[in-house]
Design an enzyme around this catalytic site. Structure first.
Site, short mmCIF file in Angstrom:
data_model
loop_
_atom_site.label_atom_id
_atom_site.label_comp_id
_atom_site.label_asym_id
_atom_site.label_seq_id
_atom_site.Cartn_x
_atom_site.Cartn_y
_atom_site.Cartn_z
N ARG A 1 0.80 -5.03 -5.70
CA ARG A 1 1.13 -6.30 -4.95
C ARG A 1 1.17 -7.30 -5.81
O ARG A 1 0.33 -7.79 -6.57
CB ARG A 1 -0.35 -6.45 -3.96
CG ARG A 1 -0.53 -5.29 -2.97
CD ARG A 1 -1.58 -5.67 -2.08
NE ARG A 1 -2.17 -4.42 -1.46
CZ ARG A 1 -1.89 -3.86 -0.38
NH1 ARG A 1 -0.95 -4.45 0.28
NH2 ARG A 1 -2.40 -2.91 0.07
N ARG B 1 -6.25 -2.67 8.97
CA ARG B 1 -7.04 -4.14 8.77
C ARG B 1 -6.64 -5.24 10.24
O ARG B 1 -7.47 -5.86 10.53
CB ARG B 1 -6.67 -4.80 7.55
CG ARG B 1 -7.74 -5.77 6.99
CD ARG B 1 -7.33 -6.24 5.62
NE ARG B 1 -7.55 -5.30 4.36
CZ ARG B 1 -7.18 -5.43 3.22
NH1 ARG B 1 -6.20 -6.05 2.89
NH2 ARG B 1 -7.81 -4.43 2.27
N ASP C 1 -0.12 2.09 8.38
CA ASP C 1 -0.87 1.18 9.50
C ASP C 1 0.23 1.51 10.82
O ASP C 1 -0.46 1.11 11.70
CB ASP C 1 -0.85 -0.32 9.07
CG ASP C 1 -2.04 -0.24 8.27
OD1 ASP C 1 -3.02 0.62 8.07
OD2 ASP C 1 -1.98 -1.30 7.35
N ASP D 1 2.40 -0.76 11.78
CA ASP D 1 2.08 -2.12 12.53
C ASP D 1 3.59 -2.60 12.31
O ASP D 1 3.47 -3.85 12.16
CB ASP D 1 1.23 -2.80 11.82
CG ASP D 1 1.15 -2.91 10.46
OD1 ASP D 1 1.99 -2.19 9.78
OD2 ASP D 1 0.58 -3.75 10.03
N ASP E 1 5.21 -4.97 5.82
CA ASP E 1 5.74 -6.41 6.31
C ASP E 1 5.82 -7.07 4.91
O ASP E 1 6.74 -8.03 4.91
CB ASP E 1 4.85 -6.91 7.25
CG ASP E 1 3.52 -7.19 7.07
OD1 ASP E 1 3.01 -6.36 6.30
OD2 ASP E 1 2.85 -8.28 7.34
N THR F 1 4.30 2.42 5.73
CA THR F 1 2.81 2.07 5.45
C THR F 1 2.14 3.05 6.58
O THR F 1 2.43 3.31 7.63
CB THR F 1 2.81 0.56 6.26
OG1 THR F 1 1.31 0.28 6.59
CG2 THR F 1 3.50 0.26 7.25
N GLY G 1 0.92 -1.49 0.05
CA GLY G 1 0.00 0.11 0.17
C GLY G 1 1.06 1.27 0.07
O GLY G 1 1.74 1.17 0.56
O1 F6P Z 1 -1.61 0.43 3.66
C1 F6P Z 1 -2.31 -0.34 4.50
C2 F6P Z 1 -3.81 -0.54 4.32
O2 F6P Z 1 -4.19 0.93 4.31
C3 F6P Z 1 -4.57 -1.24 5.30
O3 F6P Z 1 -4.99 -0.44 6.57
C4 F6P Z 1 -5.77 -1.61 4.64
O4 F6P Z 1 -6.58 -2.83 4.79
C5 F6P Z 1 -5.12 -1.93 3.26
O5 F6P Z 1 -4.00 -1.22 3.32
C6 F6P Z 1 -6.06 -1.68 2.03
O6 F6P Z 1 -5.27 -1.62 0.99
P1 F6P Z 1 -5.77 -2.02 -0.56
O7 F6P Z 1 -7.16 -1.14 -0.68
O8 F6P Z 1 -4.57 -1.45 -1.38
O9 F6P Z 1 -6.03 -3.37 -0.62
#
Ligand code: F6P
Length: 327
Positions: free
Chosen positions: A77, A177, A133, A135, A108, A131, A16
C-alpha cells in the site's frame, strides 16, 4: 471509442493480497503473449512502479503459479503514489520502459490510483477485481472471495465441534472492515446462530434477547459470526458487552489473515483466468478506466469510478434466511 495501439502492458497487484491473484497474472501474461504483446510485471504495486521494479514476463515466468496463494509480484500500500510527485516518478519509470497500458489487479484503492494516474498522465488502465472482501460494484464476485469464505468456513466447522462438545457460545470474527460479504456467506454456510455485519443495524439488547432464547431452545453450540467492521465492535468487544449484561461463558476466535492465504478454489482460478484475459482484450480494444467483471454469468465492463462510488448490495434474502434457519 478512440483506439490506441498498445504494445507493452504493465501488470501489477496492489492492496491486500487475495487468492487467485497469481492466476490473474498468469492470464494477463499469456493472453498478451497470444496477441504478440509484451508484458512487464511491476513488483510491489504502486511502490514498485515509483521505484522502477519491473521484470519482463513471458509464458514461462507464470508457470506453476495458478494454484498458489498470495501474489508472485508482491503487493504494497503506497502512500507516495497518493502524492503528485510520487505519480510523476511512476510515470517516468513507465515511460523509460515504454509501458503504454496497465492491468491493475486489486480492489478500490488500486482502482482509485489507476484512475487518478490516467487523468494526469493518460496511461490507460483496466482493473481486474481481486479482494477477499467482494466489495466492488460491477462484478458478482471478486477474485479471492470464494477462497476466503471456504477457508473461514473450515475453521467455523471445527469450532462447531468443540462448541457443541462444551455447549459453548463462540464469537468468530471474520475479515471485512467495511463490508459484510464474507460474514454473511460464512454465517449462512456455517449454520451460524447470528451474523453481525456492517450493512445491517446491530442491536446489543436484541442480540442478548436472542442469546437468552437459545438457552430456552436448549441449543448446544451457538456461533455468532462478527464482521470486523461491525458497529458494535470486534468479536472480543462484543463478547465482553454480552457477558457484562448477562454473565455468559463464551470464547472468541479471530480468523484474521488466515483468510487471505491458501490455494485458490477452482471458482477463483476460473474467475481470475477469465478476467485477467478479458482485461488484456479490453486494453487492446482501446478501452480504459474500466474494471472487467462477471455479472449474471456475463463479462461486463464498469467505469472504474463506479466500482467504488456505487454500492454493491448484500443479498437481503440471505440475511433473512439466517434468522429463520438458526431456529
Ligand atoms: O483485503 C481486504 C482486507 O482483508 C480487509 O477485510 C481487512 O480489513 C484488511 O484487508 C486488512 O488488511 P491489512 O492487514 O493488509 O491492512
Amino acid at each position: 471509442m478512440m483506439k490506441k495501439e498498445i504494445e507493452k502492458i504493465g501488470v501489477f497487484t496492489s492492496g491486500g493480497d487475495a487468492p487467485g491473484m497469481n492466476a490473474a497474472i498468469r492470464a494477463v501474461v499469456r493472453t498478451a503473449f497470444h496477441h504478440r504483446k509484451e508484458v512487464f510485471g511491476i513488483r510491489r504495486g504502486y511502490r514498485g512502479m515509483i521505484e522502477g521494479e519491473f521484470q519482463k514476463m513471458g509464458p514461462r515466468s507464470v508457470s506453476n503459479i495458478i494454484q498458489r496463494g498470495g501474489t508472485i509480484l508482491k503487493t504494497a500500500r503506497s502512500e507516495e503514489f497518493f502524492t503528485k510527485e510520487g505519480r510523476e516518478k511512476a510515470y517516468q519509470s513507465l515511460k523509460s520502459h515504454s509501458i503504454d497500458a496497465l492491468a491493475a489487479i486489486g480492489g478500490d484503492g488500486t482502482f482509485r490510483g489507476a484512475l487518478e494516474f490516467f487523468e494526469e498522465f493518460g496511461i490507460p488502465a483496466v482493473g481486474v477485481p481481486a479482494t477477499i472482501d467482494n466489495d466492488l460494484y460491477g462484478t458478482d464476485f471478486t477474485i479471492g472471495f470464494d477462497t476466503a469464505v471456504n477457508t473461514a468456513l473450515q475453521s467455523v466447522d471445527r469450532i462447531r465441534d468443540t462448541a457443541q462438545s462444551h455447549d459453548r457460545i463462540f464469537l468468530v470474527e471474520v475479515m471485512g472492515r467495511q463490508a459484510g460479504f464474507i460474514g454473511l456467506a460464512v454465517g449462512v454456510s456455517g449454520g451460524a446462530e447470528h451474523i453481525l455485519i456492517p450493512e445491517t443495524k446491530s442491536d446489543l439488547d436484541a442480540l442478548c434477547e436472542e442469546v437468552r432464547s437459545w438457552a430456552r431452545k436448549q441449543k448446544g453450540s451457538r456461533i455468532i459470526i462478527v464482521s470486523e467492521g461491525d458497529e458494535l465492535g470486534g468479536a472480543a468487544e462484543i463478547g465482553r458487552k454480552i457477558a457484562e449484561k448477562m454473565g455468559i461463558d463464551y470464547r472468541v476466535c479471530v480468523l484474521g489473515h488466515t483468510q487471505r492465504g491458501g490455494a485458490p478454489t477452482a471458482q477463483d482460478r476460473i474467475l481470475a483466468s477469465l478476467l485477467g484475459s478479458v482485461a488484456v482484450e479490453a486494453l487492446l480494444d482501446g478501452e480504459t478506466n474500466v474494471m472487467v467483471g462477471e455479472a449474471s454469468r456475463k463479462v461486463v465492463r464498469t467505469p472504474l469510478r463506479e466500482t467504488w462510488e456505487k454500492k454493491k448490495a448484500i443479498d437481503e434474502r440471505i440475511v433473512q434466511l439466517c434468522g429463520v434457519l438458526s431456529g
